[in-house]
Design a protein around this motif. Structure first.
Motif, PDB file in Angstrom:
ATOM      1  N   TYR A  57      26.736  47.689  60.726  1.00 23.66           N
ATOM      2  CA  TYR A  57      26.747  46.258  60.403  1.00 23.66           C
ATOM      3  C   TYR A  57      25.302  45.768  60.318  1.00 23.66           C
ATOM      4  CZ  TYR A  57      27.798  41.254  61.193  1.00 23.66           C
ATOM      5  OH  TYR A  57      27.900  39.889  61.083  1.00 23.66           O
ATOM      6  N   ALA A 116      29.592  38.790  48.363  1.00 23.70           N
ATOM      7  CA  ALA A 116      29.986  39.340  49.672  1.00 23.70           C
ATOM      8  C   ALA A 116      29.156  38.718  50.803  1.00 23.70           C
ATOM      9  CB  ALA A 116      29.829  40.852  49.685  1.00 23.70           C
ATOM     10  N   ARG A 165      28.954  48.915  64.745  1.00 19.40           N
ATOM     11  CA  ARG A 165      28.167  47.726  65.056  1.00 19.40           C
ATOM     12  C   ARG A 165      27.745  47.809  66.515  1.00 19.40           C
ATOM     13  NH1 ARG A 165      30.515  41.452  64.554  1.00 19.40           N
ATOM     14  NH2 ARG A 165      28.463  40.426  64.605  1.00 19.40           N
ATOM     15  N   MET A 176      35.528  33.930  60.354  1.00 16.50           N
ATOM     16  CA  MET A 176      34.144  34.064  59.914  1.00 16.50           C
ATOM     17  C   MET A 176      33.325  33.218  60.895  1.00 16.50           C
ATOM     18  SD  MET A 176      34.245  36.030  57.196  1.00 16.50           S
ATOM     19  CE  MET A 176      32.597  35.786  56.557  1.00 16.50           C
ATOM     20  N   ARG A 177      33.042  33.787  62.050  1.00 15.37           N
ATOM     21  CA  ARG A 177      32.513  33.015  63.176  1.00 15.37           C
ATOM     22  C   ARG A 177      31.018  32.722  62.997  1.00 15.37           C
ATOM     23  NH1 ARG A 177      30.418  33.999  68.280  1.00 15.37           N
ATOM     24  NH2 ARG A 177      29.989  36.118  67.572  1.00 15.37           N
ATOM     25  N   LYS A 178      30.161  33.724  63.217  1.00 16.16           N
ATOM     26  CA  LYS A 178      28.714  33.504  63.077  1.00 16.16           C
ATOM     27  C   LYS A 178      28.074  34.458  62.075  1.00 16.16           C
ATOM     28  CE  LYS A 178      27.242  31.541  67.511  1.00 16.16           C
ATOM     29  NZ  LYS A 178      26.380  31.794  68.682  1.00 16.16           N
ATOM     30  N   GLY A 179      28.564  35.681  62.055  1.00 19.82           N
ATOM     31  CA  GLY A 179      28.025  36.663  61.114  1.00 19.82           C
ATOM     32  C   GLY A 179      26.553  36.980  61.341  1.00 19.82           C
ATOM     33  N   SER A 229      32.171  39.204  69.717  1.00 20.35           N
ATOM     34  CA  SER A 229      33.017  38.811  68.589  1.00 20.35           C
ATOM     35  C   SER A 229      34.490  38.931  68.972  1.00 20.35           C
ATOM     36  CB  SER A 229      32.678  39.706  67.388  1.00 20.35           C
ATOM     37  OG  SER A 229      33.449  39.364  66.276  1.00 20.35           O
ATOM     38  N   LYS A 273      36.129  44.386  64.749  1.00 22.39           N
ATOM     39  CA  LYS A 273      34.970  43.478  64.769  1.00 22.39           C
ATOM     40  C   LYS A 273      33.635  44.134  64.389  1.00 22.39           C
ATOM     41  CE  LYS A 273      36.411  40.096  65.179  1.00 22.39           C
ATOM     42  NZ  LYS A 273      37.350  39.547  64.135  1.00 22.39           N
ATOM     43  N   SER A 274      33.734  45.256  63.692  1.00 21.89           N
ATOM     44  CA  SER A 274      32.515  45.965  63.286  1.00 21.89           C
ATOM     45  C   SER A 274      32.014  45.548  61.913  1.00 21.89           C
ATOM     46  CB  SER A 274      32.785  47.470  63.248  1.00 21.89           C
ATOM     47  OG  SER A 274      33.229  47.933  64.489  1.00 21.89           O
ATOM     48  N   GLY A 275      32.787  44.701  61.222  1.00 23.71           N
ATOM     49  CA  GLY A 275      32.415  44.325  59.859  1.00 23.71           C
ATOM     50  C   GLY A 275      33.400  44.887  58.847  1.00 23.71           C
ATOM     51  N   THR A 276      34.609  45.142  59.306  1.00 21.55           N
ATOM     52  CA  THR A 276      35.666  45.726  58.477  1.00 21.55           C
ATOM     53  C   THR A 276      35.897  44.918  57.196  1.00 21.55           C
ATOM     54  OG1 THR A 276      36.735  45.952  60.645  1.00 21.55           O
ATOM     55  CG2 THR A 276      37.956  46.743  58.717  1.00 21.55           C
ATOM     56  N   ASN A 277      36.118  43.634  57.372  1.00 23.43           N
ATOM     57  CA  ASN A 277      36.467  42.791  56.218  1.00 23.43           C
ATOM     58  C   ASN A 277      35.288  42.592  55.280  1.00 23.43           C
ATOM     59  OD1 ASN A 277      39.413  41.679  56.550  1.00 23.43           O
ATOM     60  ND2 ASN A 277      38.511  41.851  58.601  1.00 23.43           N
ATOM     61  N   TRP A 278      34.111  42.640  55.838  1.00 24.52           N
ATOM     62  CA  TRP A 278      32.906  42.580  55.001  1.00 24.52           C
ATOM     63  C   TRP A 278      32.919  43.781  54.043  1.00 24.52           C
ATOM     64  CZ3 TRP A 278      27.253  42.379  57.377  1.00 24.52           C
ATOM     65  CH2 TRP A 278      26.374  41.961  56.380  1.00 24.52           C
ATOM     66  N   MET A 284      32.083  34.415  51.685  1.00 22.89           N
ATOM     67  CA  MET A 284      33.346  34.831  52.308  1.00 22.89           C
ATOM     68  C   MET A 284      33.919  33.731  53.197  1.00 22.89           C
ATOM     69  SD  MET A 284      32.898  38.867  53.250  1.00 22.89           S
ATOM     70  CE  MET A 284      34.515  38.961  54.026  1.00 22.89           C
ATOM     71  N   PHE A 317      27.989  36.110  53.732  1.00 23.71           N
ATOM     72  CA  PHE A 317      28.769  35.419  54.782  1.00 23.71           C
ATOM     73  C   PHE A 317      29.250  34.063  54.266  1.00 23.71           C
ATOM     74  CE2 PHE A 317      29.165  32.664  58.511  1.00 23.71           C
ATOM     75  CZ  PHE A 317      30.011  33.432  59.305  1.00 23.71           C
TER      76      PHE A 317
HETATM   77  P1  A3P Z   1      31.260  37.489  64.373  1.00 24.29           P
HETATM   78  O1  A3P Z   1      32.484  37.190  65.178  1.00 24.29           O
HETATM   79  O2  A3P Z   1      30.150  38.059  65.216  1.00 24.29           O
HETATM   80  O3  A3P Z   1      30.803  36.355  63.532  1.00 24.29           O
HETATM   81  P2  A3P Z   1      35.946  42.520  61.358  1.00 24.29           P
HETATM   82  O4  A3P Z   1      36.084  42.245  59.909  1.00 24.29           O
HETATM   83  O5  A3P Z   1      35.732  43.968  61.676  1.00 24.29           O
HETATM   84  O6  A3P Z   1      37.048  41.908  62.155  1.00 24.29           O
HETATM   85  O7  A3P Z   1      34.585  41.857  61.849  1.00 24.29           O
HETATM   86  C1  A3P Z   1      34.453  40.459  61.917  1.00 24.29           C
HETATM   87  C2  A3P Z   1      32.995  40.150  62.159  1.00 24.29           C
HETATM   88  O8  A3P Z   1      32.264  40.383  60.941  1.00 24.29           O
HETATM   89  C3  A3P Z   1      32.773  38.674  62.522  1.00 24.29           C
HETATM   90  O9  A3P Z   1      31.619  38.662  63.363  1.00 24.29           O
HETATM   91  C4  A3P Z   1      32.499  38.077  61.144  1.00 24.29           C
HETATM   92  O10 A3P Z   1      31.828  36.844  61.174  1.00 24.29           O
HETATM   93  C5  A3P Z   1      31.617  39.175  60.548  1.00 24.29           C
HETATM   94  N1  A3P Z   1      31.537  39.120  59.096  1.00 24.29           N
HETATM   95  C6  A3P Z   1      32.560  39.082  58.213  1.00 24.29           C
HETATM   96  N2  A3P Z   1      32.083  38.973  56.951  1.00 24.29           N
HETATM   97  C7  A3P Z   1      30.735  38.948  57.038  1.00 24.29           C
HETATM   98  C8  A3P Z   1      29.670  38.825  56.088  1.00 24.29           C
HETATM   99  N3  A3P Z   1      29.907  38.692  54.786  1.00 24.29           N
HETATM  100  N4  A3P Z   1      28.404  38.814  56.554  1.00 24.29           N
HETATM  101  C9  A3P Z   1      28.144  38.941  57.874  1.00 24.29           C
HETATM  102  N5  A3P Z   1      29.103  39.056  58.816  1.00 24.29           N
HETATM  103  C10 A3P Z   1      30.387  39.041  58.410  1.00 24.29           C
END
Ligand code: A3P
Length: 287
Positions: free
Chosen positions: A184, A218, A121, A247-250, A129, A44-49, A223, A220
């Motif tokens: 993040y 890239a 993060r 993609m919850r709140k970002g 998250s 939940k640190s922004g891995t997928n971002w 994505m 939010f």
């Molecule tokens: P929230 O649950 O606070 O919205 P991970 O990829 O490490 O699992 O992290 C997921 C967190 O990154 C989620 O946070 C998600 O919404 C946020 N996230 C993913 N893509 C993002 C983006 N493009 N911009 C901002 N936050 C993003």
């Protein structure tokens, strides 16, 4: 913890997608390649971002690849059982993703020229998250209450165990030239300014128009609407999207909507005690 969890060298894993055998193999036998790049994070640190950003850098900002191939195939998970077969299909230079702590990461990395991008993060936002994500992902036990989850997080009773140990472990590498760290919060505050720093670390050249494409694709919003990146393709019994959204709140600072004053004070005391030896000021502490 559920019985579906096992511990390996002090770290909690879920038996459904990890095995002790694989973890031992990765640590002791897996051959890291010199042109590999590893995205390493606590969940939940922004891995997928970061996967999305690096995928877009690979294509000079062209979103076609991101829009047509699931994110977990573009940068497979290093330590999962499924990742094992997916990694074989990745054409070098590989970008692989891992949540592994420092002390059980592939030994061959440390004698290679491969690179790590480590994203951190604010742990308060990670806790929030992860609390929401735990309700959706089958690997986690459903948290009974926010308070219970709050304690579990601080005590490291979650998958991948303690955030504090993860960060302290990896930050031993902070002066290593093959290691790049970013938060993040920095990405959130200034993605356009952050991407060139990553490019410099990766030895990647990018022009202004390509940078615009990376930043826009890239975002939010982009994505969240990209089914290859928002995890909506996963089956309900693995990720139940009726209970939330990946993609919850970002945003930064969502902890303020969840923590009580007492929880915040308790967290701050715990954090200071745990992190005092690191002697490092994180970006979120200055915000
Ligand atoms: P929230 O649950 O606070 O919205 P991970 O990829 O490490 O699992 O992290 C997921 C967190 O990154 C989620 O946070 C998600 O919404 C946020 N996230 C993913 N893509 C993002 C983006 N493009 N911009 C901002 N936050 C993003």
């Amino acid at each position: 913890m559920d019985t579906d969890y096992f511990q390996h060298k002090g770290i909690h894993f879920a038996s459904i997608i990890y095995s002790e055998e694989r973890l031992k193999y990765l640590e002791n036998e897996f051959q890291v390649q010199d042109d590999d790049v590893y995205i390493v994070t606590f969940p939940k640190s922004g891995t997928n971002w970061m996967i999305e950003i690096l995928s877009l850098l690979k294509t000079n900002g062209d979103p076609t690849w991101c829009n047509s191939v699931p994110i977990w195939l573009r940068s497979p998970w290093f330590e999962t059982l499924e990742g094992q077969s997916q990694i074989k299909d990745v054409t070098p230079p590989r970008v692989l993703t891992s949540h592994l702590p420092f002390h059980i990461f592939a030994k061959s990395f440390f004698t290679s020229k491969a690179k790590i991008i480590y994203i951190m993060r604010n742990p308060k936002d990670i806790l929030v998250s992860l609390f929401h994500f735990s309700k959706m992902l089958c690997l986690y036990k459903d948290p009974e209450s926010f308070q219970e989850f709050f304690e579990d997080f601080l005590q490291g009773n979650v998958l991948y165990s303690s955030w504090f140990d993860h960060v302290k472990g990896w930050m031993q590498m902070k002066n290593n030239k093959n290691f790049f760290y970013i938060t993040y919060e920095e990405l959130h505050q200034d993605l356009r300014g952050s991407v060139p720093k990553m490019c410099e670390f990766l030895g990647k050249e990018i022009n202004e128009a390509q940078l615009d494409l990376v930043v826009n694709n890239a975002s939010f919003k982009a994505m969240k609407h990209n089914k290859m990146s928002n995890y909506s393709l996963l089956p309900k019994d693995f990720l139940d999207q009726t209970k939330g959204s990946f993609m919850r709140k970002g945003i930064t600072g969502d902890w303020k909507n969840h923590f009580t004053v007492a929880q915040n004070e308790y967290f701050d005391r715990f954090y200071q005690e745990k992190m005092k030896d690191l002697n490092f000021t994180f970006f979120w502490e200055e915000m």
